[in-house]
Scaffold this motif. Structure first.
Motif, PDB file in Angstrom:
ATOM      1  N   THR A  66     -13.780   0.199  -5.529  1.00  0.00           N
ATOM      2  CA  THR A  66     -13.561   1.457  -6.228  1.00  0.00           C
ATOM      3  C   THR A  66     -12.220   2.075  -5.853  1.00  0.00           C
ATOM      4  O   THR A  66     -11.802   3.043  -6.459  1.00  0.00           O
ATOM      5  N   LEU A  67     -11.567   1.486  -4.851  1.00  0.00           N
ATOM      6  CA  LEU A  67     -10.231   1.943  -4.474  1.00  0.00           C
ATOM      7  C   LEU A  67      -9.247   1.562  -5.569  1.00  0.00           C
ATOM      8  O   LEU A  67      -9.421   0.528  -6.218  1.00  0.00           O
ATOM      9  N   PRO A  68      -8.214   2.363  -5.738  1.00  0.00           N
ATOM     10  CA  PRO A  68      -7.172   1.908  -6.671  1.00  0.00           C
ATOM     11  C   PRO A  68      -6.425   0.737  -6.019  1.00  0.00           C
ATOM     12  O   PRO A  68      -5.852   0.877  -4.949  1.00  0.00           O
ATOM     13  N   ILE A  69      -6.520  -0.401  -6.649  1.00  0.00           N
ATOM     14  CA  ILE A  69      -5.927  -1.604  -6.057  1.00  0.00           C
ATOM     15  C   ILE A  69      -5.251  -2.410  -7.148  1.00  0.00           C
ATOM     16  O   ILE A  69      -5.865  -2.736  -8.157  1.00  0.00           O
ATOM     17  N   ASN A  70      -3.976  -2.676  -6.948  1.00  0.00           N
ATOM     18  CA  ASN A  70      -3.270  -3.473  -7.944  1.00  0.00           C
ATOM     19  C   ASN A  70      -3.366  -4.954  -7.581  1.00  0.00           C
ATOM     20  O   ASN A  70      -3.771  -5.306  -6.465  1.00  0.00           O
ATOM     21  N   PRO A  71      -3.022  -5.837  -8.517  1.00  0.00           N
ATOM     22  CA  PRO A  71      -3.174  -7.270  -8.258  1.00  0.00           C
ATOM     23  C   PRO A  71      -2.371  -7.783  -7.062  1.00  0.00           C
ATOM     24  O   PRO A  71      -2.813  -8.714  -6.382  1.00  0.00           O
ATOM     25  N   ALA A  72      -1.208  -7.197  -6.797  1.00  0.00           N
ATOM     26  CA  ALA A  72      -0.415  -7.654  -5.653  1.00  0.00           C
ATOM     27  C   ALA A  72      -1.147  -7.349  -4.347  1.00  0.00           C
ATOM     28  O   ALA A  72      -1.221  -8.197  -3.450  1.00  0.00           O
ATOM     29  N   ILE A  73      -1.704  -6.151  -4.238  1.00  0.00           N
ATOM     30  CA  ILE A  73      -2.465  -5.786  -3.041  1.00  0.00           C
ATOM     31  C   ILE A  73      -3.706  -6.662  -2.927  1.00  0.00           C
ATOM     32  O   ILE A  73      -4.020  -7.169  -1.851  1.00  0.00           O
ATOM     33  N   ARG A 128       2.795   4.339   8.143  1.00  0.00           N
ATOM     34  CA  ARG A 128       2.518   3.107   7.390  1.00  0.00           C
ATOM     35  C   ARG A 128       1.303   2.392   7.965  1.00  0.00           C
ATOM     36  O   ARG A 128       0.432   1.946   7.234  1.00  0.00           O
ATOM     37  N   LYS A 129       1.261   2.276   9.302  1.00  0.00           N
ATOM     38  CA  LYS A 129       0.122   1.611   9.941  1.00  0.00           C
ATOM     39  C   LYS A 129      -1.161   2.386   9.703  1.00  0.00           C
ATOM     40  O   LYS A 129      -2.210   1.812   9.436  1.00  0.00           O
ATOM     41  N   THR A 130      -1.097   3.701   9.800  1.00  0.00           N
ATOM     42  CA  THR A 130      -2.276   4.534   9.580  1.00  0.00           C
ATOM     43  C   THR A 130      -2.773   4.391   8.147  1.00  0.00           C
ATOM     44  O   THR A 130      -3.975   4.263   7.916  1.00  0.00           O
ATOM     45  N   LEU A 131      -1.857   4.394   7.189  1.00  0.00           N
ATOM     46  CA  LEU A 131      -2.228   4.217   5.790  1.00  0.00           C
ATOM     47  C   LEU A 131      -2.874   2.855   5.572  1.00  0.00           C
ATOM     48  O   LEU A 131      -3.923   2.743   4.939  1.00  0.00           O
ATOM     49  N   ARG A 132      -2.276   1.790   6.146  1.00  0.00           N
ATOM     50  CA  ARG A 132      -2.859   0.451   6.009  1.00  0.00           C
ATOM     51  C   ARG A 132      -4.234   0.395   6.656  1.00  0.00           C
ATOM     52  O   ARG A 132      -5.182  -0.144   6.096  1.00  0.00           O
ATOM     53  N   GLN A 133      -4.374   0.984   7.845  1.00  0.00           N
ATOM     54  CA  GLN A 133      -5.661   0.960   8.539  1.00  0.00           C
ATOM     55  C   GLN A 133      -6.740   1.684   7.740  1.00  0.00           C
ATOM     56  O   GLN A 133      -7.868   1.204   7.636  1.00  0.00           O
ATOM     57  N   VAL A 178       0.843  -1.204   0.000  1.00  0.00           N
ATOM     58  CA  VAL A 178       0.000   0.000   0.000  1.00  0.00           C
ATOM     59  C   VAL A 178       0.874   1.247   0.000  1.00  0.00           C
ATOM     60  O   VAL A 178       0.607   2.197  -0.741  1.00  0.00           O
ATOM     61  N   ALA A 179       1.950   1.248   0.785  1.00  0.00           N
ATOM     62  CA  ALA A 179       2.864   2.391   0.820  1.00  0.00           C
ATOM     63  C   ALA A 179       3.525   2.585  -0.544  1.00  0.00           C
ATOM     64  O   ALA A 179       3.646   3.712  -1.034  1.00  0.00           O
ATOM     65  N   ALA A 180       3.937   1.498  -1.161  1.00  0.00           N
ATOM     66  CA  ALA A 180       4.555   1.582  -2.485  1.00  0.00           C
ATOM     67  C   ALA A 180       3.562   2.111  -3.509  1.00  0.00           C
ATOM     68  O   ALA A 180       3.907   2.933  -4.371  1.00  0.00           O
ATOM     69  N   GLU A 181       2.324   1.675  -3.426  1.00  0.00           N
ATOM     70  CA  GLU A 181       1.280   2.128  -4.354  1.00  0.00           C
ATOM     71  C   GLU A 181       0.980   3.612  -4.153  1.00  0.00           C
ATOM     72  O   GLU A 181       0.674   4.321  -5.104  1.00  0.00           O
ATOM     73  N   ALA A 182       1.085   4.086  -2.903  1.00  0.00           N
ATOM     74  CA  ALA A 182       0.837   5.500  -2.614  1.00  0.00           C
ATOM     75  C   ALA A 182       1.910   6.372  -3.236  1.00  0.00           C
ATOM     76  O   ALA A 182       1.686   7.558  -3.467  1.00  0.00           O
ATOM     77  N   GLY A 183       3.070   5.773  -3.520  1.00  0.00           N
ATOM     78  CA  GLY A 183       4.122   6.503  -4.209  1.00  0.00           C
ATOM     79  C   GLY A 183       4.849   7.522  -3.345  1.00  0.00           C
ATOM     80  O   GLY A 183       5.456   8.444  -3.854  1.00  0.00           O
ATOM     81  N   ALA A 184       4.765   7.367  -2.064  1.00  0.00           N
ATOM     82  CA  ALA A 184       5.433   8.306  -1.171  1.00  0.00           C
ATOM     83  C   ALA A 184       6.209   7.524  -0.130  1.00  0.00           C
ATOM     84  O   ALA A 184       5.881   6.391   0.188  1.00  0.00           O
ATOM     85  N   ALA A 185       7.225   8.177   0.404  1.00  0.00           N
ATOM     86  CA  ALA A 185       7.984   7.567   1.486  1.00  0.00           C
ATOM     87  C   ALA A 185       7.123   7.628   2.745  1.00  0.00           C
ATOM     88  O   ALA A 185       6.785   8.708   3.216  1.00  0.00           O
ATOM     89  N   VAL A 186       6.732   6.486   3.233  1.00  0.00           N
ATOM     90  CA  VAL A 186       5.872   6.402   4.410  1.00  0.00           C
ATOM     91  C   VAL A 186       6.591   5.512   5.412  1.00  0.00           C
ATOM     92  O   VAL A 186       6.998   4.404   5.088  1.00  0.00           O
ATOM     93  N   TYR A 187       6.741   6.010   6.632  1.00  0.00           N
ATOM     94  CA  TYR A 187       7.501   5.283   7.640  1.00  0.00           C
ATOM     95  C   TYR A 187       6.723   5.147   8.927  1.00  0.00           C
ATOM     96  O   TYR A 187       5.834   5.941   9.226  1.00  0.00           O
ATOM     97  N   GLY A 188       7.111   4.153   9.723  1.00  0.00           N
ATOM     98  CA  GLY A 188       6.602   3.994  11.086  1.00  0.00           C
ATOM     99  C   GLY A 188       5.094   4.013  11.196  1.00  0.00           C
ATOM    100  O   GLY A 188       4.386   3.256  10.529  1.00  0.00           O
TER     101      GLY A 188
END
Length: 143
Positions: A108-115, A58-63, A45-55
């Motif tokens: 409707t979320l942008p979701i790639n096959p790996a995700i 990352r959890k907030t983005l996943r949640q 998900v962090a890689a798909e967001a295209g931004a450096a996301v840490y700590g």
């Protein structure tokens, strides 16, 4: 709760999805994280967001991603039926890849096959009902 595929489960998934190229990045990520589904999902998900996301970011983005995904898949009877069909015939590549593709088309979320692969494996590991209960927002939590 840490959701992790055992080495045997990971090996079985590799074998079932060996001919499904879109799932290979998910399998590589799972291997990198020793089958940990949540950490693998965070990475993708962090890689798909295209931004450096840490700590904690990352959890907030996943949640947030899982909360939005939950809204879409937990009420879809067809998704639930497909999960149950796969559970009756585990190891059938066509059913598993069909479930992944269906999820991509459903949300409707942008979701790639790996995700989508990681999400489907997470749902299969927990069971659809448990996934929906486990990811349900806590009362008072902003949705």
């Amino acid at each position: 709760m840490t959701l992790q595929l055992s080495p045997t489960e990971l090996q079985d998934i590799q074998q079932v999805l060996q001919d499904f190229a879109p799932a290979q990045p998910a399998i590589a990520t799972l291997q990198q994280h020793d089958g940990n589904l949540e950490t693998s999902l965070e990475d993708l998900v962090a890689a798909e967001a295209g931004a450096a996301v840490y700590g904690d970011e990352r959890k907030t983005l996943r949640q947030a991603f899982v909360r939005n995904l939950r809204r879409e898949i937990c009420g879809d009877d067809s998704f639930r039926a497909r999960v149950e069909e796969y559970n009756k015939n585990p190891g059938k590549a066509a059913l598993l890849t069909g479930l992944i593709v269906y999820l991509i088309d459903l949300v409707t979320l942008p979701i790639n096959p790996a995700i989508a692969t990681i999400v489907v494996l997470w749902v299969l590991k927990l069971g659809i009902r448990t996934f929906c209960d486990y990811t349900e927002p806590v009362e008072g939590q902003e949705d």
